[in-house]
Scaffold this motif. Structure first.
Motif, PDB file in Angstrom:
ATOM      1  N   GLY A 299       0.764  -1.182   0.152  1.00 43.58           N
ATOM      2  CA  GLY A 299      -0.063   0.334  -0.082  1.00 43.58           C
ATOM      3  C   GLY A 299       1.057   1.303   0.085  1.00 43.58           C
ATOM      4  N   VAL A 300      -0.409   2.274   0.772  1.00 44.11           N
ATOM      5  CA  VAL A 300       1.055   3.641   0.495  1.00 44.11           C
ATOM      6  C   VAL A 300       2.048   3.952   1.951  1.00 44.11           C
ATOM      7  N   PHE A 301       2.134   3.573   2.688  1.00 40.80           N
ATOM      8  CA  PHE A 301       3.709   2.759   3.479  1.00 40.80           C
ATOM      9  C   PHE A 301       4.885   1.361   3.171  1.00 40.80           C
ATOM     10  N   GLY A 302       4.488   1.586   1.534  1.00 39.98           N
ATOM     11  CA  GLY A 302       5.041   0.298   1.341  1.00 39.98           C
ATOM     12  C   GLY A 302       4.550  -1.347   1.096  1.00 39.98           C
ATOM     13  N   THR A 303       5.356  -2.433   1.441  1.00 38.10           N
ATOM     14  CA  THR A 303       4.790  -4.029   2.083  1.00 38.10           C
ATOM     15  C   THR A 303       4.907  -4.332   2.709  1.00 38.10           C
ATOM     16  N   GLY A 304       4.158  -4.585   3.759  1.00 38.52           N
ATOM     17  CA  GLY A 304       4.253  -5.998   4.564  1.00 38.52           C
ATOM     18  C   GLY A 304       4.073  -6.952   4.225  1.00 38.52           C
ATOM     19  N   THR A 305       5.755  -7.692   5.167  1.00 43.27           N
ATOM     20  CA  THR A 305       5.397  -9.879   4.288  1.00 43.27           C
ATOM     21  C   THR A 305       4.536 -10.359   5.652  1.00 43.27           C
ATOM     22  N   ALA A 306       4.650  -9.883   6.114  1.00 44.09           N
ATOM     23  CA  ALA A 306       4.302 -10.470   8.073  1.00 44.09           C
ATOM     24  C   ALA A 306       3.652 -10.002   9.045  1.00 44.09           C
ATOM     25  N   VAL A 307       2.918  -9.825  10.142  1.00 46.90           N
ATOM     26  CA  VAL A 307       2.564  -9.707  10.907  1.00 46.90           C
ATOM     27  C   VAL A 307       3.953  -9.061  11.651  1.00 46.90           C
ATOM     28  N   ALA A 308       3.007  -7.710  12.118  1.00 45.48           N
ATOM     29  CA  ALA A 308       3.604  -6.903  13.022  1.00 45.48           C
ATOM     30  C   ALA A 308       3.172  -7.278  14.800  1.00 45.48           C
ATOM     31  N   GLY A 309       4.489  -7.365  14.870  1.00 48.55           N
ATOM     32  CA  GLY A 309       4.419  -7.640  17.070  1.00 48.55           C
ATOM     33  C   GLY A 309       3.044  -8.382  17.416  1.00 48.55           C
ATOM     34  N   THR A 310       2.975  -8.640  19.069  1.00 48.70           N
ATOM     35  CA  THR A 310       1.906  -9.461  19.127  1.00 48.70           C
ATOM     36  C   THR A 310       1.390  -8.414  20.054  1.00 48.70           C
ATOM     37  N   GLY A 311       0.723  -9.732  21.143  1.00 47.13           N
ATOM     38  CA  GLY A 311      -0.086  -8.813  22.784  1.00 47.13           C
ATOM     39  C   GLY A 311      -0.255  -8.037  23.237  1.00 47.13           C
ATOM     40  N   SER A 312      -1.108  -7.254  21.946  1.00 42.48           N
ATOM     41  CA  SER A 312      -2.332  -6.102  22.270  1.00 42.48           C
ATOM     42  C   SER A 312      -2.792  -6.255  23.482  1.00 42.48           C
ATOM     43  N   PRO A 313      -3.291  -5.612  24.693  1.00 43.87           N
ATOM     44  CA  PRO A 313      -3.837  -6.161  25.798  1.00 43.87           C
ATOM     45  C   PRO A 313      -5.529  -5.646  25.011  1.00 43.87           C
ATOM     46  N   ARG A 314      -5.788  -4.676  24.675  1.00 40.50           N
ATOM     47  CA  ARG A 314      -6.548  -4.310  24.466  1.00 40.50           C
ATOM     48  C   ARG A 314      -8.248  -4.638  24.483  1.00 40.50           C
TER      49      ARG A 314
END
Length: 657
Positions: A299-314
């Protein structure tokens, strides 16, 4: 005449009665959830409002945090009144609502002003909706609060969905999913509180058909086997991914309380995204994050090739879990796992309401039958996915040669709920049964699959636009169309290059994985970026064949992120003009092959978007582009054939004779 139900946003009277009854009986987890509300200290009777005339977000001097505190106080006070019946809390909630409605006149800042209009608009409306049944809130004060929502919040929400801060026409997918979702939520909530059906309809329409990333078709970017839905922000970070789940869940709950099932829209699409994001934020028994299936996202901000980060407690999971599992009887193992980890849910920091354990926990209904079964040809095999049953221990994948059986069990499956079958050639019927502690539940659907494929749609286009396949997928001639001379006599549809095109039925190819599309075309005059076919619903997600692209090549392309990531197969040259040419494209798994006059001219192995990923397309066209500025096709077309399954080179060669 339709009427809105009150209170009918995130909490109904039935919900509040359930909470009161559970607390009176000292039942968990409701008591723990109630303590979370009390411990948050946002519902104190000695609190005073601090309203602002202008709330600013995103630039120096921003002060939006002050509004968040008062907004949360208004909601928590309203809840405390509704749950305890103590009018002191009602009077205090009204004090906060009146202070802000008599003071606030403007939201300001940079582009973040659109986050303020969305995130806070729906939460203010939710608090006010709880208080509308309080006799002590004067009618003129209610009207003033409605006016504040309609004049301060709604115009910004509407403008964002229409203009996307100036990016609507050049790149609507510039903004991440949560920007759209918060403004959709705000419009819906304001519509309910202000008794404006036009606003609730606007929000629902955008969620179902909008072009931005918050629309349902875009916020779940790709559905992996087992109905795991890759979230649009998964490669960005998990804080924003879980915010998207919180906002989409809030919208679906508000709509549910008004009698519309957005939760179930497009085969429980929200649940597919929630299960993916939930698993992303969990770890295995050894403490290692799970390896998630991932389709590259450019997309506009480049290419993502994998999930980023883990563990959000929201705190966003109780609402999802309690709808799909305890209200509908479906299985949501990853959502359940994260609920077990974070229960009782706390209040959120201002982006959403939180407190889900108190507000949404409910007793379970009996387990539902396995449902939502899909069966697609993928790489020549049958790829099955389904929704499971709450409390099922495992599933039986069954196949038969007749829809009435007898069914043979092929395999036992736990999770993920997917199976790939490689049967012999023929027509097969599939069913999924669940094994639970109460016995076996037969699947809700039986699906038919022809291996290695079958004629799905056939438009001879030699005098009418009727489907000769027997499936009833008749097309319509639109704009400047007429009948011209066919390839070997007879007729062919003539397209005038100005408005003429052929409209296939909505969703004509939406049940296909592997496919073959073949037809004869006679191109009168070469034009860049015209279309032989273009199947989609807008200019964000589509699959198409261009007879001549900007590089003077014939190209098949497939994308779900507008023009930034068109996975494509291109020949060395453009389509010839002035003669009949047979054009075909096949997809087998992720391998796309382009044919001209019966011979393969190009092939690529990373075409990841088969037709079923586009859902129920509404602009399924021959001769017309999803982009309004592209030219219409000028020439003739004849004998369109669409097959389930990727036919081989010999088969394509026979079609081209």
């Amino acid at each position: 005449m339709r009427k809105l139900t009150h209170p009918g946003l995130l909490h109904t009277e039935a919900d509040l009665k359930r909470i009161r009854d559970k607390l009176a009986a000292s039942e968990q987890p409701w008591v723990a959830g109630w303590n979370m509300l009390l411990n948050g200290r946002r519902a104190n009777l000695d609190a005073k409002p601090f309203p602002l005339e202008t709330v600013i977000r995103g630039v120096d001097g921003q002060n939006f945090g002050q509004m968040i505190v008062d907004m949360q106080r208004a909601l928590h006070l309203a809840l405390r009144w509704k749950i305890t019946g103590d009018e002191d809390y009602a009077r205090k909630a009204v004090e906060f609502l009146n202070a802000w409605s008599s003071t606030l006149t403007k939201l300001g800042g940079n582009s973040n002003v659109f986050l303020a209009s969305g995130l806070y608009g729906y939460q203010w409306a939710d608090a006010a909706e709880l208080m509308r049944t309080y006799a002590g809130w004067a009618p003129e004060d209610v009207t003033r609060f409605q006016t504040m929502l309609l004049k301060v919040f709604y115009p910004l929400c509407h403008d964002f969905l229409v203009n996307h801060n100036g990016t609507e026409t050049r790149k609507v997918t510039h903004y991440w999913a949560n920007w759209d979702l918060c403004n959709i939520c705000s419009i819906y909530a304001i519509g309910v509180f202000c008794d404006r059906l036009d606003l609730t309809d606007e929000a629902v329409k955008y969620y179902k058909t909008g072009r931005g990333n918050g629309a349902s078709a875009q916020n779940v970017y790709f559905v992996h086997p087992g109905h795991l839905g890759q979230w649009q922000e998964s490669h960005r970070d998990q804080g924003h991914s879980t915010l998207g789940i919180a906002l989409a869940g809030a919208l679906c709950e508000m709509a549910w309380n008004q009698g519309e099932d957005l939760y179930g829209y497009w085969n429980n699409r929200l649940l597919s995204g929630a299960e993916y994001v939930a698993q992303t934020n969990l770890s295995d028994a050894n403490g290692n994050p799970y390896t998630m299936p991932f389709t590259p996202y450019t997309g506009v901000f480049g290419t993502g090739t994998a999930v980023a980060g883990t563990g959000s407690p929201r705190p966003c999971w109780e609402l999802i879990y309690n709808h799909y599992v305890n209200r509908k009887g479906l299985a949501a193992p990853w959502t359940k796992a994260i609920v077990d980890k974070v229960r009782p849910e706390r209040a959120d920091g201002g982006d959403s309401t939180g407190l889900g354990t108190l507000l949404y926990a409910r007793d379970p209904v009996p387990a539902a039958k396995p449902s939502g079964l899909s069966a697609f040809l993928s790489g020549g095999k049958v790829l099955l996915s389904w929704w499971g049953s709450a409390d099922a221990t495992h599933y039986l994948v069954q196949r038969a040669a007749s829809p009435d059986g007898p069914f043979t069990t092929l395999s036992q499956v736990t999770d993920p709920r997917t199976y790939t079958d490689g049967p012999a050639q023929g027509t097969w019927y599939y069913r999924i049964d669940a094994v639970t502690g109460e016995g076996e539940l037969a699947g809700a659907q039986t699906l038919r699959v022809a291996v290695p494929g079958e004629l799905w749609l056939h438009l001879p286009l030699n005098g009418d636009a009727n489907d000769a396949s027997g499936h009833g997928l008749h097309a319509q001639l639109k704009g400047g169309t007429s009948w011209g001379e066919g390839r070997t006599g007879g007729g062919a549809v003539q397209l005038d290059g100005r408005s003429g095109h052929v409209a296939l039925p909505d969703g004509a190819v939406s049940a296909l994985g592997d496919f073959t599309i073949a037809l004869w075309v006679y191109w009168d005059a070469s034009a860049v970026n015209t279309r032989i076919f273009d199947f989609g619903s807008n200019d964000v997600a589509y699959m198409a064949v261009i007879p001549r692209d900007g590089k003077d090549q014939l190209r098949f392309m497939s994308t779900r992120v507008q023009f930034w990531n068109e996975e494509s197969v291109s020949s060395a040259s453009a389509l010839p003009i002035g003669r009949w040419v047979h054009v075909a494209v096949t997809l087998s798994g992720t391998v796309g092959t382009l044919y001209v006059d019966g011979s393969p001219v190009a092939s690529e192995s990373e075409i990841r978007m088969p037709p079923f990923q586009f859902g129920h397309t509404t602009q399924t066209w021959l001769g017309r582009s999803q982009y309004g500025g592209d030219p219409f096709f000028k020439g003739r077309m004849q004998d369109l054939r669409i097959y389930s399954g990727a036919q081989d080179a010999a088969f394509i060669a026979d079609l081209a004779r």
